[in-house]
Design an enzyme around this catalytic site. Structure first.
Site, PDB file in Angstrom:
ATOM      1  N   HIS A   1      -2.060  -5.447   1.579  1.00 13.93           N
ATOM      2  CA  HIS A   1      -3.411  -5.988   1.355  1.00 13.93           C
ATOM      3  C   HIS A   1      -3.290  -7.421   0.871  1.00 13.93           C
ATOM      4  CE1 HIS A   1      -7.470  -6.487  -0.300  1.00 13.93           C
ATOM      5  NE2 HIS A   1      -6.858  -7.064  -1.326  1.00 13.93           N
TER       6      HIS A   1
ATOM      7  N   GLU B   1      -9.970  -9.774  -7.683  1.00 15.70           N
ATOM      8  CA  GLU B   1      -8.945  -8.740  -7.511  1.00 15.70           C
ATOM      9  C   GLU B   1      -7.820  -8.896  -8.543  1.00 15.70           C
ATOM     10  OE1 GLU B   1      -7.793  -8.795  -3.385  1.00 15.70           O
ATOM     11  OE2 GLU B   1      -9.762  -8.107  -2.719  1.00 15.70           O
TER      12      GLU B   1
ATOM     13  N   TYR C   1     -12.854  -1.102  -3.085  1.00 14.09           N
ATOM     14  CA  TYR C   1     -13.341  -1.329  -1.713  1.00 14.09           C
ATOM     15  C   TYR C   1     -14.850  -1.118  -1.598  1.00 14.09           C
ATOM     16  CZ  TYR C   1      -8.673  -1.863   0.356  1.00 14.09           C
ATOM     17  OH  TYR C   1      -7.428  -2.324   0.715  1.00 14.09           O
TER      18      TYR C   1
ATOM     19  N   ASN D   1      -2.048   0.089   6.947  1.00 18.36           N
ATOM     20  CA  ASN D   1      -1.455  -1.151   7.455  1.00 18.36           C
ATOM     21  C   ASN D   1      -0.595  -1.866   6.424  1.00 18.36           C
ATOM     22  OD1 ASN D   1      -3.544  -1.996   5.878  1.00 18.36           O
ATOM     23  ND2 ASN D   1      -4.716  -2.985   7.500  1.00 18.36           N
TER      24      ASN D   1
ATOM     25  N   LYS E   1       0.825  -1.211   0.000  1.00 15.31           N
ATOM     26  CA  LYS E   1       0.000   0.000   0.000  1.00 15.31           C
ATOM     27  C   LYS E   1       0.867   1.273   0.000  1.00 15.31           C
ATOM     28  CE  LYS E   1      -3.968  -2.047   2.484  1.00 15.31           C
ATOM     29  NZ  LYS E   1      -4.947  -1.817   3.581  1.00 15.31           N
TER      30      LYS E   1
HETATM   31  N1  UDP Z   1      -9.850  -0.532   7.609  1.00 14.87           N
HETATM   32  C1  UDP Z   1      -9.971   0.643   8.326  1.00 14.87           C
HETATM   33  N2  UDP Z   1     -10.679   0.631   9.503  1.00 14.87           N
HETATM   34  C2  UDP Z   1     -11.274  -0.489   9.978  1.00 14.87           C
HETATM   35  C3  UDP Z   1     -11.157  -1.683   9.250  1.00 14.87           C
HETATM   36  C4  UDP Z   1     -10.442  -1.679   8.061  1.00 14.87           C
HETATM   37  O1  UDP Z   1      -9.451   1.661   7.912  1.00 14.87           O
HETATM   38  O2  UDP Z   1     -11.909  -0.432  11.061  1.00 14.87           O
HETATM   39  C5  UDP Z   1      -9.088  -0.538   6.336  1.00 14.87           C
HETATM   40  C6  UDP Z   1      -7.717  -1.197   6.466  1.00 14.87           C
HETATM   41  O3  UDP Z   1      -6.810  -0.499   5.641  1.00 14.87           O
HETATM   42  C7  UDP Z   1      -7.997  -2.594   5.935  1.00 14.87           C
HETATM   43  C8  UDP Z   1      -9.004  -2.296   4.813  1.00 14.87           C
HETATM   44  O4  UDP Z   1      -9.813  -1.258   5.354  1.00 14.87           O
HETATM   45  O5  UDP Z   1      -6.819  -3.215   5.473  1.00 14.87           O
HETATM   46  C9  UDP Z   1      -9.888  -3.452   4.404  1.00 14.87           C
HETATM   47  O6  UDP Z   1     -10.507  -3.980   5.558  1.00 14.87           O
HETATM   48  P1  UDP Z   1     -10.584  -5.548   5.796  1.00 14.87           P
HETATM   49  O7  UDP Z   1     -11.479  -5.785   6.958  1.00 14.87           O
HETATM   50  O8  UDP Z   1     -10.909  -6.229   4.506  1.00 14.87           O
HETATM   51  O9  UDP Z   1      -9.094  -5.914   6.269  1.00 14.87           O
HETATM   52  P2  UDP Z   1      -7.912  -6.730   5.546  1.00 14.87           P
HETATM   53  O10 UDP Z   1      -8.542  -7.773   4.668  1.00 14.87           O
HETATM   54  O11 UDP Z   1      -7.111  -5.715   4.754  1.00 14.87           O
HETATM   55  O12 UDP Z   1      -7.127  -7.313   6.678  1.00 14.87           O
HETATM   56 MG    MG Z   2     -10.058  -7.646   3.289  1.00 13.99          MG
END
Ligand code: UDP
Ligand code: MG
Length: 135
Positions: A115, A126, A49, A112, A9
Site C-alpha cells: 500500500h 495515514e 479504508y 496486491n 500487506k
Molecule cells: N481494491 C480492490 N478492488 C478494486 C480496487 C481496489 O480490492 O477494484 C483494493 C486493493 O487492495 C487496493 C485497495 O483496495 O490496493 C485500495 O484501492 P486504491 O484504489 O486506493 O488502490 P491503491 O492506492 O492501493 O493502488
Molecule cells: Mg489508494
C-alpha cells in the site's frame, strides 16, 4: 524531503516477502524513518479504508487487510509519495511494469502486496493513523 506511508500487506508478509520488499525500498534510496508491525482489527481496517465503504470490494478488502500482520513503514525521500507509488506499480498488477513490486508479487487486484499513500494529505493522515505522536 517528502514522507509517505507504506504498508507491506498480509498477503506479502504471509509469503515471507518482507525482506525482499524492504531490500527494494533501500535500493531505491528511501530512508526508513520508522517501522512497526501491526495486526489490524476488522474495525481498524474498516476505518483505514472508510472512503471505499460504498464499493462492492469493501468487505473483502477489510477482511484481507485484517487477516494477518502488516509491516508499516514511514518512508522519506525527495518526491517520496510518487516514487513509492511508482515502485509499487498500479493497483491492478496486470497493468504494472515488469520490475514493480505489484507485478512481481501481487496475487490479484485485491491482494496486491503493498500500500502507498496517494497525496500529501493522505500521507499525513495515514502516518498519524499508524504512528500517532511517533510520526
Ligand atoms: N481494491 C480492490 N478492488 C478494486 C480496487 C481496489 O480490492 O477494484 C483494493 C486493493 O487492495 C487496493 C485497495 O483496495 O490496493 C485500495 O484501492 P486504491 O484504489 O486506493 O488502490 P491503491 O492506492 O492501493 O493502488
Ligand atoms: Mg489508494
Amino acid at each position: 524531503m517528502e514522507r509517505t506511508l507504506a504498508i507491506i500487506k498480509p498477503d506479502a508478509v504471509q509469503r515471507q516477502l518482507v525482506g525482499v520488499i524492504i531490500s527494494e525500498i533501500e535500493k531505491n534510496d528511501f530512508h526508513i524513518a520508522a517501522i512497526t508491525t501491526q495486526r489490524l482489527t476488522a474495525a481498524q481496517a474498516a476505518s483505514f479504508y472508510d472512503k471505499y465503504r460504498a464499493t462492492p470490494f469493501y468487505d473483502s478488502l477489510v477482511a484481507t487487510m485484517s487477516s494477518g500482520q502488516l509491516f508499516v513503514l514511514l518512508l522519506e525521500k525527495a518526491d517520496a509519495i510518487q516514487a513509492w507509488r511508482r515502485l509499487m506499480g498500479p493497483t491492478d498488477p496486470e497493468r504494472a511494469e515488469p520490475g514493480s513490486l505489484r507485478r512481481r508479487f501481487a496475487i490479484d487486484l485485491q491482494q496486491n502486496s503493498v500500500h502507498g499513500a496517494d497525496s500529501p494529505e493522505t500521507a499525513e493522515k495515514e502516518i498519524n493513523f499508524f504512528f500517532g505522536e511517533r510520526g
